[in-house]
Design a protein around this motif. Structure first.
Motif: not given
Length: 335
Positions: A214-236
């Motif tokens: 909530m604190q750290h990651d929501v702004p990446s949605i607001f900015a529209g880049h969704y934080d590519p410093s941690f890609p979905l490949a790593l999430c999976l």
């Protein structure tokens, strides 16, 4: 103490820079020769292989993509076990399988070395600042011997025997990813019901719904880049390891499985190089709403190190550089 560092992706590069700033002689290695530049420019020496690196140092830190990569570092051709491990200390920051890492640690110890696990949580900005939270497992004497090196990168949180750090990291990421997926549903519901995203965010913080996400990651949605410093490949990759752990323990996993499905859907739509928070974009796009909020949202990779007057060294935009290949990126902190 001479320190080696293997794995110079987004997280590893910045963690290594913080160790170098403490004045340690450093030797570095990465499967991508171009990744060595920022460290070599600061005085580190380049090694030709993991074994070559281990021969030159007393302590080696590893931070690679996952189980296959760390197994290659240890057991592979020109890996640690092909050379003298006696008296060497190995600190591993990789997000990996607890059982595999206990096996690798035992093999390293059998050859006369000492293994400490220290997977990290946070984000690339934590790696830049050097305040990552590190889940540290191993023998107390070994941890104390390498404590200054670990504390150059972050905060030690001891979790017991060797291998427990990987368990702590996986269940940490389990909760993080569940919350990341759930936030998308909550944000979009609020927006469709008439509550604007910035107002919703201000109201949620500090209450029962609050979290790092909530604190750290929501702004990446607001900015529209969704934080590519941690890609979905790593999430999976992480979610696959979490599934393996839950299968081993026999515990219920309905929420985790649903979250894994949502991340797979995001990767199918937007590609595995898309940012972690595109798991929320799935809901956003299906509802045909936009969660952008105007403002100066500083991207995590643009955070400055406290000692630097200028932009952090090595803090290259993942959007511009696209240097986040699955073979070289570290698991964030988180991950």
């Amino acid at each position: 103490m001479k320190v080696g560092f293997i794995g110079l992706g987004t997280m590893g590069r910045n963690a290594a820079l913080n160790v170098l700033r403490k004045g340690y002689e450093m030797v570095v290695f990465d499967v991508r020769p171009e990744a060595l530049g920022p460290l070599v420019e600061k005085g580190a020496r380049a090694a030709s292989s993991p074994a070559d690196l281990l021969d030159q140092v007393e302590v080696v830190v590893t931070m690679v993509f996952g189980p296959k990569e760390i197994e290659a570092v240890v057991r592979g051709k020109d890996g640690f076990l092909t050379t003298d491990c006696d008296g060497k200390y190995w600190i591993d920051l990789t997000t990996s399988s607890p059982q595999l890492m206990r096996d690798l640690g035992a093999e390293f110890r059998k050859r006369g070395g000492a293994a400490v696990d220290a997977p990290v949580t946070g984000s690339v900005d934590s790696a830049i600042r050097g305040d990552m939270i590190m889940f540290v497992g191993g023998e107390d004497a070994d941890i104390e011997r390498v404590r200054p090196v670990i504390e150059a990168m972050g905060e030690i949180r001891k979790v017991g025997r060797h291998g427990n750090g990987y368990v702590a990291k996986l269940v940490n990421n389990q909760l993080w990813k569940i919350h990341a997926a759930a936030i998308g549903e909550a944000m979009v519901t609020a927006k469709v019901a008439g509550l604007e995203p910035d107002v919703w965010w201000a109201a949620m913080k500090g209450g029962a719904a609050d979290s790092f996400v909530m604190q750290h990651d929501v702004p990446s949605i607001f900015a529209g880049h969704y934080d590519p410093s941690f890609p979905l490949a790593l999430c999976l990759k992480d979610l696959g390891l979490i599934a393996e752990l839950m299968n081993e323990t026999g515990t219920r996993s309905e929420l985790t499985r649903a979250t894994h499905d949502r991340f797979r859907e995001a990767a199918s739509r937007y590609g595995k190089d898309a940012g972690e928070m595109t798991v929320c974009k799935v809901i956003e796009d299906d509802a045909k709403v936009e969660l952008r909020v105007a403002g100066d949202w500083i991207a995590p990779w643009e955070i400055k190190h406290p000692a630097l007057p200028e932009r952090a060294v090595g803090a290259v935009s993942p959007i511009a550089a696209s240097g986040l290949s699955a073979s070289s990126s570290s698991s964030l902190i988180r991950g």
